[in-house]
Design a protein around this motif. Sequence first.
Motif, PDB file in Angstrom:
ATOM      1  N   TRP A  72       0.836  -1.205   0.000  1.00  0.00           N
ATOM      2  CA  TRP A  72       0.000   0.000   0.000  1.00  0.00           C
ATOM      3  C   TRP A  72       0.868   1.252   0.000  1.00  0.00           C
ATOM      4  CZ3 TRP A  72      -4.660   1.800  -0.901  1.00  0.00           C
ATOM      5  CH2 TRP A  72      -5.027   3.046  -0.384  1.00  0.00           C
ATOM      6  N   ARG A  85       2.225   2.033  -3.380  1.00  0.00           N
ATOM      7  CA  ARG A  85       1.215   2.575  -4.287  1.00  0.00           C
ATOM      8  C   ARG A  85       1.349   4.087  -4.450  1.00  0.00           C
ATOM      9  NH1 ARG A  85      -4.542   1.303  -5.524  1.00  0.00           N
ATOM     10  NH2 ARG A  85      -4.092  -0.784  -4.771  1.00  0.00           N
ATOM     11  N   SER A 113       0.088  -2.726  -4.720  1.00  0.00           N
ATOM     12  CA  SER A 113       0.744  -1.539  -5.275  1.00  0.00           C
ATOM     13  C   SER A 113       0.456  -1.332  -6.753  1.00  0.00           C
ATOM     14  CB  SER A 113       2.261  -1.658  -5.099  1.00  0.00           C
ATOM     15  OG  SER A 113       2.761  -2.775  -5.824  1.00  0.00           O
TER      16      SER A 113
END
Length: 445
Positions: free
Chosen positions: A366, A369, A414
């Motif tokens: 995450w 990302r 991601s």
Amino acid sequence: MKHTTFFCELYENYTDSAAMNRAIGRSATLIALALVAATTLTSAPSQADRVAETIWSCVVCGEAGATDVLLNLLLFAPLGVAFRTLGLSWPRSLAAALGLTLAIETTQATLLAGRDASLGDVLANTLGALGGWWLWPKLAELRQPTRQQARRTAVALWSASTMVWLLSGWGMHPEGSGRGPWVGQIGRVWSGHVAFPGTVDHVALNGIEVPNDSMPSVASVGTQLALRIAATRHDSVTPSRPVALLRIVDGVGAQQLSAVQRGEGLLLSARVRAARWRVRTPTWRYDDAMRAPSDVPWVFDWRWDSAGVVLRSGPAGASTLAALDGFSPSVGLGWVFVHPFAAAISQQAFWWTALWLALWVLPFGWCLRWLARQEAFIGGVAMLGSFLAASWLTGLPLQAAELAVMGGMLLAASGRGSRAGAGQLRGGGAAARGRGEACLAPTGW
């Protein structure tokens, strides 16, 4: 005019977020309390002997005391989050958590069998709630982090996960205690178990005979372990309760090895290096291993070495024994040291491994990302590389399935979004706030 009215209505809804947060806080509190009650207010008769040896003033209690402390911290952290969303200050949250844990410990000590009350539980529960209260605003920011926040959090998660891989790999090796004399307990019934419906004819550990008494010498359990049990079962009825076959303890009563029949499966456990940290000891489950013919002497040969953890069995006197199941100890099995229900490693346990890997990989993905593409690629390679390096450095075989699961999780977590997307989201929020302020300003309508 229509657009202005729309944004004003949106802002009015935004100002109602405090009421929404309170509603969420009440729901979160009920869920957290239900979780705490479900895990702490049930009896555990099989733990009666251990509880009898626990004194109230201990902080890290028992052979798996560190695991218990960690689980108590994590159990009460959601309650702290709930208190924060309700708008409670930290002193009130502290008082509420302390009052609740004292009530739980009193109930455990007076009404529930096999549950112990200790100072360590009180401290861990209270600190866990405070930790959740303090961390929640910082975790909430990571829903839409800035690039700097995402990078800093990714580095912290990579460092923590790398340490976990290394410790898991190093700790997943058999290691016996040097505190003698070791004592064999063959067929003795301990709390929560029943007697074996047959006879245990012979036991040997690394070539040393194990009597139903003090062993002649301490078995050298290092990089490999070889346990041989010869037993004869006198009935074919599947037991409904755990059956005590064998336990070996050291000079101070710490368990070194155990063999337990559960249903028709055989559970084998041996002390590992990680026992130094007072965490849970891995247990290996071999389904249907106890389906031996009645009144036929049967041999179980359990070996744990660099090739894996394998159980073979067959009739006594047979030239070769049939391999039942084999497992490969790996870096991804670190969950066994902290599992709340002490789950055994079995053919169905890969889901626990996948969940354990997800706990570390998904938050890291995450964070990637919100980074630039090149940074995210470097971060993903670094995470997979640390897992590979930990396997190599600790001498455990690399499991391709675990690596594949990690790679898939990284791609999933991601694969969408970028820093540009984060900027757009943040910019949109700022613009909405600006329009909301316009609604509050004097206008000509």
